[in-house]
Design a protein around this motif. Sequence first.
Motif, short mmCIF file in Angstrom:
data_model
loop_
_atom_site.label_atom_id
_atom_site.label_comp_id
_atom_site.label_asym_id
_atom_site.label_seq_id
_atom_site.Cartn_x
_atom_site.Cartn_y
_atom_site.Cartn_z
N LEU A 196 31.07 -22.27 -14.49
CA LEU A 196 32.33 -22.25 -13.75
C LEU A 196 32.93 -20.85 -13.73
O LEU A 196 33.37 -20.38 -12.68
CB LEU A 196 33.31 -23.25 -14.37
N ASP A 197 32.95 -20.18 -14.90
CA ASP A 197 33.53 -18.83 -14.95
C ASP A 197 32.73 -17.87 -14.08
O ASP A 197 33.32 -17.02 -13.38
CB ASP A 197 33.56 -18.34 -16.39
N GLU A 198 31.40 -17.97 -14.13
CA GLU A 198 30.58 -17.10 -13.28
C GLU A 198 30.82 -17.38 -11.80
O GLU A 198 30.85 -16.45 -10.99
CB GLU A 198 29.10 -17.31 -13.62
N SER A 199 30.99 -18.65 -11.47
CA SER A 199 31.23 -19.02 -10.07
C SER A 199 32.54 -18.42 -9.56
O SER A 199 32.60 -17.92 -8.43
CB SER A 199 31.26 -20.54 -9.93
N ILE A 200 33.57 -18.46 -10.38
CA ILE A 200 34.86 -17.89 -9.98
C ILE A 200 34.73 -16.38 -9.80
O ILE A 200 35.18 -15.81 -8.79
CB ILE A 200 35.95 -18.24 -11.02
N THR A 201 34.10 -15.73 -10.78
CA THR A 201 33.92 -14.28 -10.69
C THR A 201 33.12 -13.90 -9.46
O THR A 201 33.50 -12.99 -8.70
CB THR A 201 33.19 -13.78 -11.95
N MET A 202 32.01 -14.61 -9.24
CA MET A 202 31.14 -14.28 -8.12
C MET A 202 31.80 -14.60 -6.78
O MET A 202 31.57 -13.90 -5.79
CB MET A 202 29.81 -15.02 -8.24
N SER A 203 32.62 -15.64 -6.72
CA SER A 203 33.26 -15.97 -5.45
C SER A 203 34.15 -14.83 -4.97
O SER A 203 34.17 -14.52 -3.77
CB SER A 203 34.06 -17.28 -5.58
N HIS A 204 34.85 -14.20 -5.89
CA HIS A 204 35.72 -13.07 -5.51
C HIS A 204 34.88 -11.85 -5.14
O HIS A 204 35.18 -11.16 -4.15
CB HIS A 204 36.70 -12.74 -6.64
N TRP A 205 33.85 -11.58 -5.92
CA TRP A 205 33.00 -10.42 -5.62
C TRP A 205 32.27 -10.62 -4.29
O TRP A 205 32.19 -9.69 -3.48
CB TRP A 205 31.99 -10.23 -6.76
N LEU A 206 31.77 -11.82 -4.06
CA LEU A 206 31.04 -12.09 -2.82
C LEU A 206 31.96 -12.02 -1.60
O LEU A 206 31.54 -11.60 -0.52
CB LEU A 206 30.37 -13.47 -2.90
N ALA A 207 33.21 -12.43 -1.77
CA ALA A 207 34.16 -12.33 -0.66
C ALA A 207 34.34 -10.87 -0.26
O ALA A 207 34.44 -10.53 0.93
CB ALA A 207 35.50 -12.95 -1.05
N GLU A 208 34.36 -10.00 -1.25
CA GLU A 208 34.49 -8.57 -0.96
C GLU A 208 33.26 -8.02 -0.22
O GLU A 208 33.34 -7.01 0.48
CB GLU A 208 34.68 -7.79 -2.27
#
Length: 357
Positions: A196-208
Amino acid sequence: MQIQVKPFTVHKRVPLTISRGTTATSTNLWVMVEHEGIAGWGEASPFSIGQQPQLTETLLAQLQALIPKLSDYTPYDRQAIDRFLQAEHVLSAVRTSLDVALHDWLGKRVGLPLWQLWGLDRQQIGPTSVTIGISSPEAAQQRLLDWQQTTVVKAIKVKLGSPAGIAADQSMLKAVQAVAPTAAKLSIDANGGWSLDESITMSHWLAEQGITYIEQPLARGQEDDLPHLYQQSPLPLFVDESCFTSADIPKLADRVHGINIKLMKSGGLSEAWRMIHTAKACGLQIMFGCYSDSALSNTAAAHLAPFADHLDLDSHLNLRDDPFVGAFMQAGCLVPNNSPGLGVMARDGETTLEKQH
């Protein structure tokens, strides 16, 4: 009606690695339903997710056991056949092979391709993505360059969820972006490989990074964590392994933005129709995906492609020895042809399974 089954093995040009492992070959089943001098074709492809892995040997045994039990039915009896298969607890890939064959038979019977029989508009079919498996950044770049040598690339799906962690995922994605066509749509499929934590982190990075959406960030069984991710993620979330049939959709509607429909999971075109309309009623987007399917199954899915927001029907494009020819690539889109039924032919001209037995 008479039913025949033939196993066939296909080999990938490039083995595909996802978070759960690597696939290089697949032994699928060619199913033929014959009635009134017409033969309808379907395919059963093995896959491992769900409560019971759907292995080739299991699928073949089920089909062989069903053949005598279905002999008194006709292709006009689809509802009765569906009830019977449900009562027999038949695996979804087996149901898919029969359901697709019955649809193919009907289209051939009336002399119309399925897309036209259903009144669909092929102009609404969007590009199908090409898939980049988990690998080194250099290998991922080369894979995309190879894809660009074989087809027009307008959409790219990058498999992430590397066992090496999200830093490896980020390096690989940046490498792909460096050689991607400027206007190509990029999406991510983690196949449940993130926490879950990785998913949240990656979702923001991927949006960028300008990514379009994230597919299956959390593992099947972690659906209760999706609402928190849904609230945090700036990108749309799609589920694949968490959604098999229309019955799964309403309970996911408040925590995802879309679903991935795969014929082998759903049980065929009939259930895919139900999933499409259930998802739309729940305000969700729709994509179609595949396993190690040949052109036979991907052509079947392509007939419903006008409904899809996103398409990932490229598995047959990565086969060295696909025995079938069906839907054709046109400007990056997989388009069903004008032939009756599925519009699928055997590459070697075979129209019967009899001499294989």
